[in-house]
Every structure is written in structure tokens, then in C-alpha cells.
Design an enzyme around this catalytic site. Sequence first.
Site, PDB file in Angstrom:
ATOM      1  N   GLU A 236      10.095   7.278 -17.188  1.00  0.00           N
ATOM      2  CA  GLU A 236       8.743   7.798 -17.406  1.00  0.00           C
ATOM      3  C   GLU A 236       8.235   7.455 -18.801  1.00  0.00           C
ATOM      4  O   GLU A 236       7.054   7.121 -18.992  1.00  0.00           O
ATOM      5  CB  GLU A 236       8.719   9.314 -17.188  1.00  0.00           C
ATOM      6  CG  GLU A 236       8.863   9.709 -15.728  1.00  0.00           C
ATOM      7  CD  GLU A 236       8.884  11.210 -15.507  1.00  0.00           C
ATOM      8  OE1 GLU A 236       8.738  11.627 -14.357  1.00  0.00           O
ATOM      9  OE2 GLU A 236       9.047  11.963 -16.496  1.00  0.00           O
TER      10      GLU A 236
ATOM     11  N   SER B  28      15.132  20.563 -16.895  1.00  0.00           N
ATOM     12  CA  SER B  28      13.951  21.381 -17.115  1.00  0.00           C
ATOM     13  C   SER B  28      14.344  22.636 -17.887  1.00  0.00           C
ATOM     14  O   SER B  28      15.417  23.200 -17.672  1.00  0.00           O
ATOM     15  CB  SER B  28      13.338  21.778 -15.765  1.00  0.00           C
ATOM     16  OG  SER B  28      12.434  22.860 -15.911  1.00  0.00           O
TER      17      SER B  28
ATOM     18  N   HIS C 248       0.832  -1.216   0.000  1.00  0.00           N
ATOM     19  CA  HIS C 248       0.000   0.000   0.000  1.00  0.00           C
ATOM     20  C   HIS C 248       0.863   1.260   0.000  1.00  0.00           C
ATOM     21  O   HIS C 248       0.427   2.320   0.451  1.00  0.00           O
ATOM     22  CB  HIS C 248      -0.944   0.022   1.206  1.00  0.00           C
ATOM     23  CG  HIS C 248      -1.763  -1.223   1.361  1.00  0.00           C
ATOM     24  ND1 HIS C 248      -2.941  -1.429   0.679  1.00  0.00           N
ATOM     25  CD2 HIS C 248      -1.546  -2.351   2.108  1.00  0.00           C
ATOM     26  CE1 HIS C 248      -3.433  -2.613   1.010  1.00  0.00           C
ATOM     27  NE2 HIS C 248      -2.611  -3.196   1.868  1.00  0.00           N
TER      28      HIS C 248
ATOM     29  N   LYS D 105      16.632  20.671 -11.859  1.00  0.00           N
ATOM     30  CA  LYS D 105      15.908  19.416 -12.091  1.00  0.00           C
ATOM     31  C   LYS D 105      16.756  18.352 -12.764  1.00  0.00           C
ATOM     32  O   LYS D 105      17.575  18.631 -13.626  1.00  0.00           O
ATOM     33  CB  LYS D 105      14.663  19.676 -12.957  1.00  0.00           C
ATOM     34  CG  LYS D 105      13.606  20.568 -12.336  1.00  0.00           C
ATOM     35  CD  LYS D 105      13.008  19.954 -11.077  1.00  0.00           C
ATOM     36  CE  LYS D 105      12.193  18.715 -11.364  1.00  0.00           C
ATOM     37  NZ  LYS D 105      11.018  18.969 -12.210  1.00  0.00           N
TER      38      LYS D 105
END
Length: 472
Positions: A302, A289, A162, A295
Site C-alpha cells: 500500500e 491493527s 475489467h 488484521k
Amino acid sequence: QTMRKNSKQVTWGGRFEEKPSELMMQIGESVSFDYQLASYDIAVSRAHASMLSEVGLIEASECDAILEGLQAIAQKIEQGVFEWDPQLEDVHMNIEQALTALVPEASKLHTARSRNDQVATDMRLWFKDASVSLIADLESMVLSCLQLAEANSSVVIPGYTHLQRAQPVPLAHHLLAYVEMFLRDMQRFSQVWDSANVCPLGSGAIAGTTLPIDRLFVAKQLGFVDEKGDPIVTQNSMDAVSDRDLFIDFANACATVGLHLSRLSEDCILWCSAEFAFAQLPEAFTTGSSLMPQKKNPDGFELIRGKSARLIGNTQSLCTLVKGLPLTYNRDLQEDKTPVFDSFQELSLMLRVAAETLSGMQMNEARCQASVADPLLLATDVVDYLVLKGVAFREAHHIVGSLVKLSETSGVPLNELPLSEVQSIDSRIDADWTSVFSLEKALKARNQIGMPSLEQIRSQIETLKARFSSDH
């Protein structure tokens, strides 16, 4: 009626007076994607020509001329100088027309076959090669997991259920869970290979042929054989040209690998966040970024996570394509190739990116160690401590739950609760109860098959390394 003097006359045009409209040609062409089958189409034509000669339907000299012509065209295709013409619809007609222009005898090549059984055979050869290729990519993925596991054999992280901390597990055990998935994936593609290893050539368009062909000869020539070398052919001509189970099985196997890669990607994305900080990704597989200079985005993982949806979509496209079709061939089935070609190309890329990214990933052992220092991760071990004292599991679970509540309300770590307060909850807890809070002891005790003791993990890794080194 006169025949149109048109070098682009379609092979089925004999009963037509009007040529297809440009729009019809656009929607009907498939050579823009099925050109990828060229090497298989030529292999099938070679075997078919040899069979026609073997049974006496063409002369040996005609067969030789056809084989030489096919070789010349194969060389042009390999060199990238063959001109594909969309007006000729597909890979088969492009090759056949070029061959006939080169070798007049090739006008006999299409004897006793249809584009239906021809493309079915081409695709089965393609599926066999694609499955072998993806199995090799999966092997590389497994080896990357094993290398990362070995290089970080002392790293222990919280395991999660979870997305809440559950129990401590070595990083290697976590990675070996994905190895199990990839091993099953390899088996799926092995099953696809077995299913593809059946020759449909000779089925014709729907009902075979009255000509005296030798299907077993062709199957053997093309490598559709069992372990004994005996040829394997399809048993029903209607099913042979309309069956798309193999397409769905292949696409589904690709989608399943995509699911596994997506889950692995999500784990790695979490580990590399500042909140977890268990790992650092290699810069070669991250991006920055355009606005925020600090970043370091996990774009490789992804994109893998995103592309997995594309693989699932390809499977759904195939299922929807086939579900309402009567036997046998319908032109809808031309759309069966792009989903599997796409799944193959995208999955191969995903596997290579994932393997390379894992190879360059660095673990932050200190951060991992701090995370597994949480004594709550060993709450279940306290339950087991009580079970060994004769307490029923359900009761022991309730007792430890009360201890956890006491720890939360008092702000005192579970393993530092005063013995008097602990015994006020249950007198059967002795002073030695804190010995449970040893990570080394906890892992060592989990030494059954499939559990995360270092001994079990080492044994698994060695077995897998030996298996894959022998495979190579």
C-alpha cells in the site's frame, strides 16, 4: 567603500553594500540538500584543476596543492566531520571556502568556470550513478519475479479484464508481464545514462570563457566519453546551463517504474484479500491493527502504491518549474534537485521492498486451482472450437454467448449442459465439445511466442535467468 570583514562573505558580494537578510539566506540556501553532490563536486574540481594546469593557467605546484586539499576535504566529508554552513549557500561554496582556507592556491580554482556549469556537470555525474543504481535495483526486482514464477510453475489463476474473470493464465505468465515492464524501465534508465553522458563544463555562466581552456580534456578526465573513449561535450553553452530535460527524463522514468510497482502492488493486495485468498504476504512486510487483532494489512504494498503518486508529483513539479523560464539560468532552477533526489531515494526503497516482499510471498495453490475450475474461463476456447469447424468467428461468438446465457438461467455449469440443449442452439456442436474444458489442453494450445503455454514460459524464464546471471 570598505569590504566587510566577514569570513562568511559570499563570493558574489563585491558589488553589494548590504548583506543578505536572514530570510534571504534561508530561502537561498541549498546546501541542506545539494551536499549530496559533494563527491561529484570534488571530482569536477579535480578535473578542472588538472585542466587549468595542463593549459598553463595555474602552475603544476598549485595544481598539486589544490588536489591534495580536495583529497583532505573529501576525507572529512566521508568521515562525517565536515561542517556544512548554510550561510555559504551551496555545496560548491562550502567546499571552495574550506579548500581556500586550507590551500591559498585554491583561490585560482574557479578560473574559467561558473557555478552554473559546475552544478550542471555535478548533476550529470549524479544521474549516471543514480541510473546505474536503479538498474541494479530493477534487476533484483526481475529476479524476485522469476524466482516466484519458478517456485509456482504449476499454479494457474484466472486472468482478469475489467476485474472480471477472463481466461486462465499461469501465475508465472502474470509475473512475466511485470518483468516486461521492468525490462523497459531498465532501458529507460539506460537512455537517461546516455543522455547524461555529455560534459557541460566550460560553458561558464552563459557564454563560455575567453581563457584558453580544454573542454575535451576535462570531459575525458570525468568519464564523459563514447564507446571509443572519445570525449563528449555539450554543443551550446546557453542550453548546457539551462537545460533540464535530463531531470525530467529521469523523474519520468522513476514515475513510470512507480506506476508499474503500483499495479503490481494492487494485484498482490487483491490476491491476499480473503475474497481472493490466492496468496499470503510475509509477516515482515505487513502490519496489524491497533483495534482489530485479526488484521494482517498489506502496508508495504500500500505504501508503494501511495509513493508512486509522489514520484508522479515530482515529475509534474519539474515540468511546471521549467515551462515559463527564459534562457538561460534562473534561480528557480535551484529547485530542480529535490524532486530528483527524492524520486531516486523513494524508488530505490520501493524496489527493494517490493523485491523482498515477493520473495516471501506464498501462493495458495488449492484456492487458485478452485478459481480456475470455473468452466466460463474457457468460453473463448469453445468459440475457437467452432471456428475450427468452419464457423465464422462473429457467429461462433454469438453461439457461445447463447450457451453462457443458458448456463446462467438453468444454473448448470457450461461444460455440463445437456448435449440436446446445446445442439438446439447450434447443431454443428458435436459430443466432443466438452473436451475443450481441459485446463492443460487450453494452456498447451497457446504455444505461440508471447502466449502462456508452460513451454513458452519455461523458455522465457531460462532466457532471462541466463541474461541476468551473465550480467553479474
